[in-house]
Design an enzyme around this catalytic site. Structure first.
Site, PDB file in Angstrom:
ATOM      1  N   HIS A 131      81.190 -16.937 -35.621  1.00 17.26           N
ATOM      2  CA  HIS A 131      82.286 -16.440 -36.472  1.00 17.26           C
ATOM      3  C   HIS A 131      83.541 -17.324 -36.389  1.00 17.26           C
ATOM      4  CE1 HIS A 131      85.349 -13.879 -38.235  1.00 17.26           C
ATOM      5  NE2 HIS A 131      85.891 -13.648 -37.052  1.00 17.26           N
ATOM      6  N   ASP A 191      89.848 -15.161 -31.892  1.00 21.04           N
ATOM      7  CA  ASP A 191      89.397 -13.889 -31.300  1.00 21.04           C
ATOM      8  C   ASP A 191      89.253 -13.959 -29.779  1.00 21.04           C
ATOM      9  OD1 ASP A 191      89.273 -12.092 -33.460  1.00 21.04           O
ATOM     10  OD2 ASP A 191      87.292 -12.805 -34.092  1.00 21.04           O
ATOM     11  N   GLU A 215      91.769 -11.407 -28.057  1.00 24.02           N
ATOM     12  CA  GLU A 215      91.437 -10.042 -28.487  1.00 24.02           C
ATOM     13  C   GLU A 215      90.106  -9.561 -27.893  1.00 24.02           C
ATOM     14  OE1 GLU A 215      92.452  -9.203 -32.654  1.00 24.02           O
ATOM     15  OE2 GLU A 215      90.549  -8.118 -32.777  1.00 24.02           O
ATOM     16  N   ASP A 216      89.140 -10.433 -27.804  1.00 26.05           N
ATOM     17  CA  ASP A 216      87.771 -10.006 -27.477  1.00 26.05           C
ATOM     18  C   ASP A 216      87.193 -10.550 -26.174  1.00 26.05           C
ATOM     19  OD1 ASP A 216      87.690  -8.541 -29.841  1.00 26.05           O
ATOM     20  OD2 ASP A 216      86.815 -10.174 -30.997  1.00 26.05           O
ATOM     21  N   ASP A 255      89.471 -15.492 -41.876  1.00 23.72           N
ATOM     22  CA  ASP A 255      88.837 -14.475 -41.018  1.00 23.72           C
ATOM     23  C   ASP A 255      88.255 -13.355 -41.881  1.00 23.72           C
ATOM     24  OD1 ASP A 255      88.204 -12.988 -38.731  1.00 23.72           O
ATOM     25  OD2 ASP A 255      90.259 -12.287 -38.420  1.00 23.72           O
TER      26      ASP A 255
END
Ligand SMILES: Nc1nc2c(ncn2[C@@H]2O[C@H](COP(=O)(O)OP(=O)(O)O)[C@@H](OP(=O)(O)OP(=O)(O)O)[C@H]2O)c(=O)[nH]1
Ligand SMILES: [Mn+2]
Length: 181
Positions: free
Chosen positions: A38, A65, A68-69, A125
């Site tokens: 991604h 990301d 965040e992840d 995104d």
């Protein structure tokens, strides 16, 4: 050749850093695609479809990301890739301590006042996530939840407009296909 401001060495360290941080994650699609696909898609959309030449924006897309992840901090990103890249990542990072509904609401609100560079990353995104939803249903999602995601994504994109005509055109084609435009 275009002027190159960031060394290939630092750029590849960024690719490697993102791949390492996301190494144990999978996307929610039925094929359990490695998560890193991604961020690589988002960076590729910017460079090859959005005609974005600024390497710091492409690097921020690769990293978008990680905080965040994964267990990545803004300090790490700033130290390795500098304040501009870190600033973009900061702008596109949701506060995971908030309730999901509030996080979703804030994405719409923050889109409107984000910097031009952060808006570009958000557009790419959303384009990658929506392209995926056109062909896949994430594990555990009902069709209704998928439709709600398109509606919400359009609200975010509506606040990102005037940033990149090509990417917005491609998003609008998807929204038309979903009868949202
Ligand atoms: N379409 C799609 N999305 C997936 C997949 N795997 C993980 N995701 C992520 O799921 C998020 C949407 O799921 P939600 O349930 O609405 O949000 P949540 O994960 O934040 O709780 C998207 O994040 P987002 O907040 O919309 O954007 P961002 O986190 O990527 O910035 C997207 O990145 C997949 O296979 N397909
Ligand atoms: Mn993303």
């Amino acid at each position: 050749m275009e002027v190159q401001l960031i060394s290939i060495s630092l750029f590849m360290k960024c690719v490697q850093f993102a791949a390492h941080k996301h190494r144990d994650q999978r996307r929610k699609d039925p094929f359990e695609t490695p998560y890193i696909n991604h961020p690589v898609n988002v960076a590729t959309i910017l460079a090859s479809e959005g005609n974005v030449k600024d390497e710091e924006i492409i690097m921020a897309a690769l990293l978008h990301d990680t905080v965040e992840d994964t267990a990545t901090t803004f300090e790490e990103i700033e130290e390795l890739f500098g304040p501009v890249v870190c600033g973009i990542v900061r702008e596109v990072t949701d506060d995971k301590t908030l309730e999901k509904q509030e996080r979703k609401r804030l994405q719409i609100v923050h889109a409107a006042t984000a910097s031009h560079k952060a808006k570009l990353v958000k557009l790419a995104d959303k384009l990658d996530n929506l392209r995926d939803l056109l062909v896949n249903t994430p594990k555990g999602w009902t069709l209704e939840r998928k439709e709600e995601y398109f509606v919400w994504a359009k609200e975010v994109v509506d606040n990102l407009r005037g940033t990149n005509a090509v990417l917005e055109g491609k998003l609008d084609a998807i929204f038309k296909q979903k009868n949202l435009l």
